[in-house]
Write a protein that holds these residues in place. Structure first.
Motif, PDB file in Angstrom:
ATOM      1  N   GLU A  12      19.386  -4.098  17.566  1.00 19.00           N
ATOM      2  CA  GLU A  12      19.429  -5.388  16.351  1.00 19.00           C
ATOM      3  C   GLU A  12      18.161  -5.457  15.474  1.00 19.00           C
ATOM      4  N   LYS A  16      21.232  -1.863   9.842  1.00 13.08           N
ATOM      5  CA  LYS A  16      22.297  -1.415   9.882  1.00 13.08           C
ATOM      6  C   LYS A  16      23.363  -1.407   8.820  1.00 13.08           C
ATOM      7  N   PRO A  40      32.341  -3.353  18.157  1.00 14.73           N
ATOM      8  CA  PRO A  40      33.783  -3.580  18.616  1.00 14.73           C
ATOM      9  C   PRO A  40      34.483  -4.523  17.379  1.00 14.73           C
ATOM     10  N   ARG A  50      36.672  -8.260  20.417  1.00 17.29           N
ATOM     11  CA  ARG A  50      35.388  -8.606  20.181  1.00 17.29           C
ATOM     12  C   ARG A  50      34.845 -10.065  20.188  1.00 17.29           C
ATOM     13  N   LEU A  54      31.740 -11.293  22.781  1.00 14.93           N
ATOM     14  CA  LEU A  54      30.474 -11.639  22.061  1.00 14.93           C
ATOM     15  C   LEU A  54      30.372 -13.166  22.351  1.00 14.93           C
ATOM     16  N   TYR A  70      34.563  -3.218  25.836  1.00 12.06           N
ATOM     17  CA  TYR A  70      34.075  -2.409  24.552  1.00 12.06           C
ATOM     18  C   TYR A  70      35.053  -1.144  24.639  1.00 12.06           C
ATOM     19  N   ARG A  74      37.777   0.121  21.796  1.00 13.54           N
ATOM     20  CA  ARG A  74      37.322   1.148  21.076  1.00 13.54           C
ATOM     21  C   ARG A  74      38.622   1.916  20.838  1.00 13.54           C
ATOM     22  N   ARG A  96      28.565   1.586  14.832  1.00 16.26           N
ATOM     23  CA  ARG A  96      28.839   1.946  16.361  1.00 16.26           C
ATOM     24  C   ARG A  96      29.610   2.517  16.730  1.00 16.26           C
ATOM     25  N   SER A 100      26.707   3.379  21.562  1.00 14.67           N
ATOM     26  CA  SER A 100      26.235   1.927  21.947  1.00 14.67           C
ATOM     27  C   SER A 100      26.633   1.492  23.272  1.00 14.67           C
ATOM     28  N   SER A 101      27.803   2.000  23.745  1.00 10.81           N
ATOM     29  CA  SER A 101      28.166   1.868  25.026  1.00 10.81           C
ATOM     30  C   SER A 101      27.056   2.221  25.927  1.00 10.81           C
ATOM     31  N   TYR A 104      23.660   0.468  25.533  1.00  9.66           N
ATOM     32  CA  TYR A 104      23.627  -0.995  25.956  1.00  9.66           C
ATOM     33  C   TYR A 104      24.017  -1.207  27.467  1.00  9.66           C
ATOM     34  N   GLN A 105      25.100  -0.763  27.773  1.00  7.34           N
ATOM     35  CA  GLN A 105      26.050  -0.648  28.965  1.00  7.34           C
ATOM     36  C   GLN A 105      25.412   0.277  30.019  1.00  7.34           C
ATOM     37  N   ASP A 153      25.297 -15.378  19.559  1.00  6.35           N
ATOM     38  CA  ASP A 153      25.914 -13.956  19.749  1.00  6.35           C
ATOM     39  C   ASP A 153      25.257 -13.857  21.205  1.00  6.35           C
ATOM     40  N   ILE A 155      24.893 -10.968  23.010  1.00  7.58           N
ATOM     41  CA  ILE A 155      24.255  -9.785  23.146  1.00  7.58           C
ATOM     42  C   ILE A 155      22.993  -9.954  22.797  1.00  7.58           C
TER      43      ILE A 155
HETATM   44  P1  TYD Z   1      27.423  -7.065  15.708  1.00  5.93           P
HETATM   45  O1  TYD Z   1      27.207  -8.374  15.389  1.00  5.93           O
HETATM   46  O2  TYD Z   1      28.384  -6.096  15.245  1.00  5.93           O
HETATM   47  O3  TYD Z   1      25.698  -6.436  15.769  1.00  5.93           O
HETATM   48  P2  TYD Z   1      25.138  -5.301  14.972  1.00  5.93           P
HETATM   49  O4  TYD Z   1      25.043  -5.898  13.534  1.00  5.93           O
HETATM   50  O5  TYD Z   1      23.816  -5.353  15.672  1.00  5.93           O
HETATM   51  O6  TYD Z   1      25.949  -4.077  15.136  1.00  5.93           O
HETATM   52  O7  TYD Z   1      27.683  -7.084  17.560  1.00  5.93           O
HETATM   53  C1  TYD Z   1      27.916  -6.077  18.224  1.00  5.93           C
HETATM   54  C2  TYD Z   1      27.076  -6.157  19.538  1.00  5.93           C
HETATM   55  O8  TYD Z   1      27.608  -5.410  20.490  1.00  5.93           O
HETATM   56  C3  TYD Z   1      25.437  -5.777  19.329  1.00  5.93           C
HETATM   57  O9  TYD Z   1      24.568  -6.356  20.051  1.00  5.93           O
HETATM   58  C4  TYD Z   1      25.727  -4.406  20.292  1.00  5.93           C
HETATM   59  C5  TYD Z   1      26.849  -4.585  21.086  1.00  5.93           C
HETATM   60  N1  TYD Z   1      27.533  -3.463  21.493  1.00  5.93           N
HETATM   61  C6  TYD Z   1      27.349  -3.111  22.938  1.00  5.93           C
HETATM   62  O10 TYD Z   1      26.709  -3.495  23.814  1.00  5.93           O
HETATM   63  N2  TYD Z   1      28.359  -1.969  23.356  1.00  5.93           N
HETATM   64  C7  TYD Z   1      28.971  -1.413  22.757  1.00  5.93           C
HETATM   65  O11 TYD Z   1      29.860  -0.225  22.986  1.00  5.93           O
HETATM   66  C8  TYD Z   1      29.247  -1.707  21.151  1.00  5.93           C
HETATM   67  C9  TYD Z   1      30.079  -1.059  20.160  1.00  5.93           C
HETATM   68  C10 TYD Z   1      28.401  -2.732  20.818  1.00  5.93           C
END
Ligand code: TYD
Length: 207
Positions: A12, A16, A40, A50, A54, A70, A74, A96, A100-101, A104-105, A153, A155
């Motif tokens: 974050e 990007k 997403p 999405r 979120l 996610y 995808r 992403r 990302s998955s 993050y996950q 948001d 996340i």
């Molecule tokens: P977004 O507002 O698009 O954030 P950013 O501008 O940082 O890309 O929100 C996407 C959020 O989802 C971001 O916090 C990252 C998270 N994410 C995952 O946790 N796993 C995933 O597979 C993807 C694609 C995104």
């Protein structure tokens, strides 16, 4: 011939969105045939998913549900938007993708790489990115630059500890996957944009 598939990753506040905009402007200026999309989301159904993922009110969502949503967003995005564009020779730039998955996950939530790889098997085996640009800035510096998280948001609200784990996850992925290229993004946005273009040109991904 299949088009080139470029994905962008970052924590974050890595800037990007700005870099994606600057790259799109450059590609438009040289007349490239490309689409810019995001995860997403990126298609009607995936954008609906999405909203569920979120939504800050969905505090009861378990980690596996999050990862599967996610992955669901995808595969729909891949089948509906990304694959058809690549098959007609277009360059696809995606904000992403599977890494990302994994970061993050897989790493930060602790679900592990194996589970994430399994639920994203089609994306990984049939449509791996040609290159992934990782915009590299520590979460501490990114938060300072961004001045805090978006309260709406789910996340972003997770706090610095979580985002440090995400960053460590990306670093582990970088060490393992040569298709991920780090571009330092703590300088000016123009400098970063030039470094991104240079990387993509050097790798013969763009002209
Ligand atoms: P977004 O507002 O698009 O954030 P950013 O501008 O940082 O890309 O929100 C996407 C959020 O989802 C971001 O916090 C990252 C998270 N994410 C995952 O946790 N796993 C995933 O597979 C993807 C694609 C995104």
């Amino acid at each position: 011939m299949r088009g080139k598939f470029i994905t962008f990753e970052g924590c974050e506040g890595s800037g990007k969105s700005t870099q994606l905009r600057l790259l799109s402007e450059y590609l438009t200026s040289i007349g490239a045939d490309f689409i810019l999309t995001r995860e997403p989301g990126g298609s009607g159904i995936s954008e609906d998913i999405r909203k569920i993922i979120l939504n800050g009110k969905n505090t009861a969502m378990c980690d596996e549900c999050e990862a599967l949503l996610y992955a669901a967003a995808r595969i729909q995005h891949l089948r509906e938007i990304i694959a058809p564009a690549l098959e007609t020779g277009k360059t696809v730039i995606c904000d992403r993708y599977v890494y990302s998955s994994l970061a993050y996950q897989g790493f930060a939530r602790g679900l592990g790489e194996k589970f994430i790889e399994e639920i994203n098997a089609v994306a990984l085996s049939d449509y791996p990115p040609d290159i992934t640009v990782f915009l590299d800035i520590s979460p501490e510096d990114a938060f300072k630059r961004k001045r805090g998280a978006d309260v709406n948001d789910r996340i972003e609200q997770m706090g610095l500890g979580f985002h440090k784990k995400v960053y460590a996850g990306y670093k582990a992925l970088l060490a393992k996957h040569p298709d991920i290229c780090a571009v330092y993004c703590g300088g000016s946005k123009e400098e970063t944009a030039e470094n991104v273009r240079k990387l993509l040109r050097d790798r013969k991904i763009i002209n």
